[in-house]
Design a protein around this motif. Structure first.
Motif, PDB file in Angstrom:
ATOM      1  N   TRP A 497      -2.162  -9.163   1.712  1.00  0.00           N
ATOM      2  CA  TRP A 497      -1.796  -8.190   2.420  1.00  0.00           C
ATOM      3  C   TRP A 497      -2.672  -8.445   3.516  1.00  0.00           C
ATOM      4  O   TRP A 497      -1.382  -8.018   5.483  1.00  0.00           O
ATOM      5  CB  TRP A 497      -3.092  -6.182   2.500  1.00  0.00           C
ATOM      6  N   ILE A 498      -3.836  -8.620   4.673  1.00  0.00           N
ATOM      7  CA  ILE A 498      -4.262  -8.815   5.182  1.00  0.00           C
ATOM      8  C   ILE A 498      -3.347 -10.134   6.178  1.00  0.00           C
ATOM      9  O   ILE A 498      -3.214 -10.650   7.402  1.00  0.00           O
ATOM     10  CB  ILE A 498      -5.808  -9.966   5.216  1.00  0.00           C
ATOM     11  N   GLN A 499      -3.186 -11.747   4.666  1.00  0.00           N
ATOM     12  CA  GLN A 499      -2.346 -13.365   5.427  1.00  0.00           C
ATOM     13  C   GLN A 499      -1.012 -12.350   5.760  1.00  0.00           C
ATOM     14  O   GLN A 499      -0.555 -12.912   6.147  1.00  0.00           O
ATOM     15  CB  GLN A 499      -2.331 -13.707   3.952  1.00  0.00           C
ATOM     16  N   LEU A 500      -0.521 -11.148   4.955  1.00  0.00           N
ATOM     17  CA  LEU A 500       0.961 -10.868   5.568  1.00  0.00           C
ATOM     18  C   LEU A 500       0.785 -10.035   7.355  1.00  0.00           C
ATOM     19  O   LEU A 500       2.064  -9.720   7.440  1.00  0.00           O
ATOM     20  CB  LEU A 500       1.816  -9.740   4.764  1.00  0.00           C
ATOM     21  N   GLY A 501      -0.627 -10.149   7.706  1.00  0.00           N
ATOM     22  CA  GLY A 501      -0.517  -9.862   8.934  1.00  0.00           C
ATOM     23  C   GLY A 501       0.470  -7.926   9.069  1.00  0.00           C
ATOM     24  O   GLY A 501       0.460  -7.083   9.433  1.00  0.00           O
ATOM     25  N   LEU A 502      -0.302  -7.207   7.697  1.00  0.00           N
ATOM     26  CA  LEU A 502       0.490  -6.169   7.881  1.00  0.00           C
ATOM     27  C   LEU A 502      -1.021  -4.492   7.968  1.00  0.00           C
ATOM     28  O   LEU A 502      -2.265  -5.163   7.697  1.00  0.00           O
ATOM     29  CB  LEU A 502       1.197  -5.856   6.511  1.00  0.00           C
ATOM     30  N   ASP A 503      -0.418  -4.099   9.023  1.00  0.00           N
ATOM     31  CA  ASP A 503      -1.962  -2.873   9.484  1.00  0.00           C
ATOM     32  C   ASP A 503      -2.456  -1.878   8.370  1.00  0.00           C
ATOM     33  O   ASP A 503      -1.251  -1.766   6.784  1.00  0.00           O
ATOM     34  CB  ASP A 503      -1.226  -1.939  10.024  1.00  0.00           C
ATOM     35  N   GLY A 504      -3.468  -1.734   8.115  1.00  0.00           N
ATOM     36  CA  GLY A 504      -3.532  -0.139   7.371  1.00  0.00           C
ATOM     37  C   GLY A 504      -4.400  -1.950   6.122  1.00  0.00           C
ATOM     38  O   GLY A 504      -4.827  -2.144   5.164  1.00  0.00           O
ATOM     39  N   ASN A 505      -4.113  -0.224   4.884  1.00  0.00           N
ATOM     40  CA  ASN A 505      -5.079  -0.846   3.519  1.00  0.00           C
ATOM     41  C   ASN A 505      -3.413  -0.747   2.460  1.00  0.00           C
ATOM     42  O   ASN A 505      -2.126  -0.389   2.896  1.00  0.00           O
ATOM     43  CB  ASN A 505      -6.244   0.423   3.116  1.00  0.00           C
ATOM     44  N   VAL A 506      -3.605  -1.887   1.855  1.00  0.00           N
ATOM     45  CA  VAL A 506      -2.054  -1.299   0.908  1.00  0.00           C
ATOM     46  C   VAL A 506      -1.920  -0.862  -0.247  1.00  0.00           C
ATOM     47  O   VAL A 506      -1.748   0.001  -0.561  1.00  0.00           O
ATOM     48  CB  VAL A 506      -2.539  -2.622  -0.278  1.00  0.00           C
ATOM     49  N   LYS A 507      -4.039   0.044  -0.662  1.00  0.00           N
ATOM     50  CA  LYS A 507      -3.669   1.367  -1.487  1.00  0.00           C
ATOM     51  C   LYS A 507      -3.044   2.700  -0.640  1.00  0.00           C
ATOM     52  O   LYS A 507      -2.356   3.569  -1.250  1.00  0.00           O
ATOM     53  CB  LYS A 507      -5.201   1.586  -1.748  1.00  0.00           C
ATOM     54  N   ASP A 508      -2.284   2.239   0.190  1.00  0.00           N
ATOM     55  CA  ASP A 508      -1.754   3.656   1.064  1.00  0.00           C
ATOM     56  C   ASP A 508      -0.417   3.383   1.199  1.00  0.00           C
ATOM     57  O   ASP A 508       0.699   4.276   1.730  1.00  0.00           O
ATOM     58  CB  ASP A 508      -2.309   3.471   3.100  1.00  0.00           C
ATOM     59  N   SER A 509       0.172   2.454   0.319  1.00  0.00           N
ATOM     60  CA  SER A 509       1.947   2.147  -0.028  1.00  0.00           C
ATOM     61  C   SER A 509       2.210   2.650  -1.067  1.00  0.00           C
ATOM     62  O   SER A 509       1.245   3.552  -1.329  1.00  0.00           O
ATOM     63  CB  SER A 509       1.606   0.605   0.241  1.00  0.00           C
ATOM     64  N   SER A 510       3.391   3.180  -0.925  1.00  0.00           N
ATOM     65  CA  SER A 510       4.072   3.454  -1.948  1.00  0.00           C
ATOM     66  C   SER A 510       4.458   2.423  -3.342  1.00  0.00           C
ATOM     67  O   SER A 510       4.843   1.744  -2.585  1.00  0.00           O
ATOM     68  CB  SER A 510       5.738   4.925  -1.636  1.00  0.00           C
ATOM     69  N   TRP A 511       4.720   2.662  -4.551  1.00  0.00           N
ATOM     70  CA  TRP A 511       4.844   2.126  -5.277  1.00  0.00           C
ATOM     71  C   TRP A 511       6.453   1.507  -5.524  1.00  0.00           C
ATOM     72  O   TRP A 511       6.819   0.741  -5.532  1.00  0.00           O
ATOM     73  CB  TRP A 511       4.173   3.149  -6.608  1.00  0.00           C
ATOM     74  N   SER A 512       7.234   2.623  -5.305  1.00  0.00           N
ATOM     75  CA  SER A 512       8.857   2.759  -5.049  1.00  0.00           C
ATOM     76  C   SER A 512       9.103   1.410  -4.433  1.00  0.00           C
ATOM     77  O   SER A 512       9.593   0.420  -3.636  1.00  0.00           O
ATOM     78  CB  SER A 512       9.217   3.652  -4.920  1.00  0.00           C
ATOM     79  N   GLY A 513       8.280   1.504  -2.953  1.00  0.00           N
ATOM     80  CA  GLY A 513       7.829  -0.027  -1.726  1.00  0.00           C
ATOM     81  C   GLY A 513       8.106  -0.818  -1.906  1.00  0.00           C
ATOM     82  O   GLY A 513       8.523  -2.104  -1.135  1.00  0.00           O
ATOM     83  N   ALA A 514       7.483  -1.753  -3.142  1.00  0.00           N
ATOM     84  CA  ALA A 514       7.040  -2.525  -3.707  1.00  0.00           C
ATOM     85  C   ALA A 514       8.855  -3.255  -3.312  1.00  0.00           C
ATOM     86  O   ALA A 514       8.487  -4.246  -3.759  1.00  0.00           O
ATOM     87  CB  ALA A 514       6.654  -2.647  -4.940  1.00  0.00           C
ATOM     88  N   SER A 515       9.588  -2.647  -3.860  1.00  0.00           N
ATOM     89  CA  SER A 515      11.053  -2.894  -4.199  1.00  0.00           C
ATOM     90  C   SER A 515      11.863  -2.999  -3.329  1.00  0.00           C
ATOM     91  O   SER A 515      12.891  -2.798  -3.328  1.00  0.00           O
ATOM     92  CB  SER A 515      11.717  -2.320  -5.620  1.00  0.00           C
ATOM     93  N   GLU A 516      11.131  -2.465  -1.729  1.00  0.00           N
ATOM     94  CA  GLU A 516      12.113  -2.909  -0.510  1.00  0.00           C
ATOM     95  C   GLU A 516      11.811  -4.007   0.250  1.00  0.00           C
ATOM     96  O   GLU A 516      10.718  -4.079   0.547  1.00  0.00           O
ATOM     97  CB  GLU A 516      11.941  -1.371   0.162  1.00  0.00           C
ATOM     98  N   LEU A 517      12.415  -4.257   1.599  1.00  0.00           N
ATOM     99  CA  LEU A 517      12.183  -5.136   2.048  1.00  0.00           C
ATOM    100  C   LEU A 517      11.760  -5.136   3.769  1.00  0.00           C
ATOM    101  O   LEU A 517      12.989  -5.168   3.934  1.00  0.00           O
ATOM    102  CB  LEU A 517      13.659  -6.342   2.038  1.00  0.00           C
ATOM    103  N   LYS A 518      10.851  -5.112   3.050  1.00  0.00           N
ATOM    104  CA  LYS A 518       9.903  -4.343   4.259  1.00  0.00           C
ATOM    105  C   LYS A 518       9.538  -5.195   5.049  1.00  0.00           C
ATOM    106  O   LYS A 518       9.511  -4.695   6.714  1.00  0.00           O
ATOM    107  CB  LYS A 518       8.630  -3.251   3.300  1.00  0.00           C
TER     108      LYS A 518
END
Length: 551
Positions: A497-518
């Motif tokens: 998550w950090i290497q991707l340059g994404l903010d916050g914590n991966v635990k705050d994501s949604s499961w279904s969001g894993a299949s979105e090209l965000k």
């Protein structure tokens, strides 16, 4: 999916350190499941407690010159620290010796007694003339009358899983002498009152493992036996009746009630009505196969005996025992690996990855093998997963200054890759919902393998047409992996998550969001670094030599 859940694991006995055998069947599967449920927006709470009562604790505390209270306080703290180091993320970790649990156990007993499910009976109990004490179950060993296995406790045969009516050829496990039999008065729970209702519950609960249900049903058909629920020792929950003569409850009467009392305490502290939450939530009890009898018969019967005031479990995921290098784990023979010790060698995610990988949703025993551990970490975790993340993100940093490029029209291979991303959360989630954690992790590894091959096929280093599509989809695939891997490998997922340059914590994501090209074109990645370090075979050989008798 129910939007509320309470998850428990069999309580760790406050009489020694946590080892690999403990975490494999109960705590790790429960933790993975809880993390998955939370990513799905479920209000899920994972509660546990140390199991503080019983003769072994009383005797060991005397040997160490401590009170039982001091002794169990040490192990409660130590166990929690070891679990935390392994990233077992309890929402609440309490103790069976808490005032809340003692009061709850006594209240349940009174209700069972008032309903006619308790009776008093004079019995003959084993007494050791050498040690001058009545011998509770764990201090009498002998031959199981059912399967003839030797060296079994009188309250549980670890070979066939049954509770013997009376052990054959008994011996005091303290001194080895045959005990005599003396009269004492105990309280009994009328388990025989519940055969039909237990059978009905087993028939109607589709979430329980079919093979486990089958042999529990056979136990019921062969005839249940009323359950002796008191002991003649000083360390335990006192029986709340006049004339009980300082008797305490048998540990298996009080410890699983701590599932409920601990949840009630935790929820009350959050301002939530605990009983209402419990009865509207999915209830999970994660256990090893050696305590099926207690969780499929005693525990539900007691809840039925108080008119299901607290609902019976919806799921009782039951797994086999862990062996070590093909042999039964034994602390006395130094044939075990303490969790704390292992985590001094390798990161928690290495062990989490390996134990989930080898652990099917069944009662089959699994085996920890040092050579297999090294092979799987080096070839699968590093050679597959780590390799893909490093290639995809490292290449983006090097060739595109870490900036995700614009895409062009997708070709057939790109569309296949996009489809893999869009299907990932459903494919992995379906397996996790069915408790097939090993298959779910394998599905993620297959996803990683596909993208390794996709990256190789597209040859983006040639900077030919289609390179930008490959980079765009590979970066998004890494994000999908970070989310779906989180229940299994929480530290590694956050590193991605950090290497991707994404903010916050991966635990705050949604499961279904894993299949979105965000991750969109123009997004800037963080710094790239290797996720894992190779396991050296020379180190593995040292670890193997540490097992067994000290030289």
């Amino acid at each position: 999916m129910n939007k509320k859940a309470i998850i428990t694991s069999a309580l760790p006995y406050a009489n020694g350190e946590i080892h690999l055998g403990h975490v494999a069947s109960t705590y790790l599967p429960a933790d993975v499941t809880t993390r998955f449920l939370k990513l799905n927006g479920v209000e899920a709470y994972y509660v546990c407690a140390s199991d503080d009562f019983g003769t072994p604790i009383l005797i060991q505390s005397e040997k160490e010159g401590k009170t039982p209270t001091e002794y169990v306080a040490y192990w409660n703290k130590r166990d929690y620290e070891d679990f935390s180091a392994f990233n077992i993320d309890f929402d609440y970790f309490y103790k069976t010796s808490s005032s809340e649990n003692i009061a709850f156990v006594q209240d349940v007993f009174k209700k069972l007694n008032d309903s006619g499910h308790i009776y008093e009976k004079e019995i003959i109990q084993f007494y050791c003339n050498n040690d001058k004490k009545f011998l509770p179950d764990r201090y009498v060993k002998g031959i199981c009358p059912y399967c003839k296995a030797e060296d079994q406790y009188s309250d549980l045969c670890e070979s066939c899983g049954r509770v013997p009516d009376e052990i054959t050829d008994p011996k005091c496990s303290l001194c080895g002498e045959p005990p005599t039999k003396e009269k004492t008065t105990h309280y009994f729970f009328r388990l025989t009152n519940f055969g039909d209702s237990l059978s009905k519950w087993l028939d109607e609960n589709d979430h329980l493992q079919k093979d486990v249900k089958k042999y529990v049903q056979n136990w019921i058909k062969s005839g249940l036996i009323d359950w002796d629920i008191t002991r003649d020792i000083s360390w335990g929950v006192p029986v709340p009746l006049s004339g009980a003569n300082d008797k305490v409850f048998y540990g298996w009467f009080d410890n699983h009630l701590a599932y409920i009392s601990t949840a009630l305490k935790f929820l009350a502290d959050k301002g939530i009505d605990g009983k209402s939450f419990w009865n509207s939530a999915d209830i999970y009890h994660f256990i090893g196969k050696d305590i099926v009898y207690h969780h499929y018969l005693f525990l539900p019967a007691m809840r039925l005996g108080i008119n299901s005031e607290y609902k019976l479990p919806d799921y009782i995921p039951t797994r086999g025992h862990l062996t070590l290098q093909g042999k039964k784990i034994s602390k006395s023979r130094n044939w075990y690996i303490g969790l704390k010790q292992f985590l001094e060698y390798y990161p928690a995610d290495y062990l989490r990855f390996y134990l989930v990988s080898i652990n099917p949703y069944s009662q089959d025993d699994l085996n920890f093998d040092w050579d297999d551990f090294a092979t799987r970490i080096n070839s699968e975790l590093i050679g597959n997963l780590g390799n893909f993340v490093n290639r995809a993100l490292g290449f983006t940093k090097k060739s595109f200054d870490g900036k995700v490029p614009e895409t062009t029209s997708f070709d057939e291979k790109d569309l296949e890759a996009e489809g893999k991303i869009k299907n990932l959360s459903n494919e992995v989630g379906s397996l996790l919902e069915q408790n097939h954690l090993d298959r779910a992790l394998k599905k993620i590894m297959e996803f990683s393998s596909f993208f390794n091959q996709y990256f190789q096929h597209k040859e983006p280093w040639k900077l030919s047409p289609g390179t930008t599509n490959c980079v765009f989809l590979s970066v998004n695939a890494a994000r999908s992996m970070a989310i779906t891997l989180f229940p299994f490998l929480p530290e590694s997922s956050q590193k991605i998550w950090i290497q991707l340059g994404l903010d916050g914590n991966v635990k705050d994501s949604s499961w279904s969001g894993a299949s979105e090209l965000k991750i969109l074109s123009g997004h800037v990645l963080g710094d790239s670094f290797p996720l894992f370090t190779k396991v050296e075979i020379t180190d593995i050989e040292k670890h193997k030599k540490n097992l067994g008798p000290s030289k």
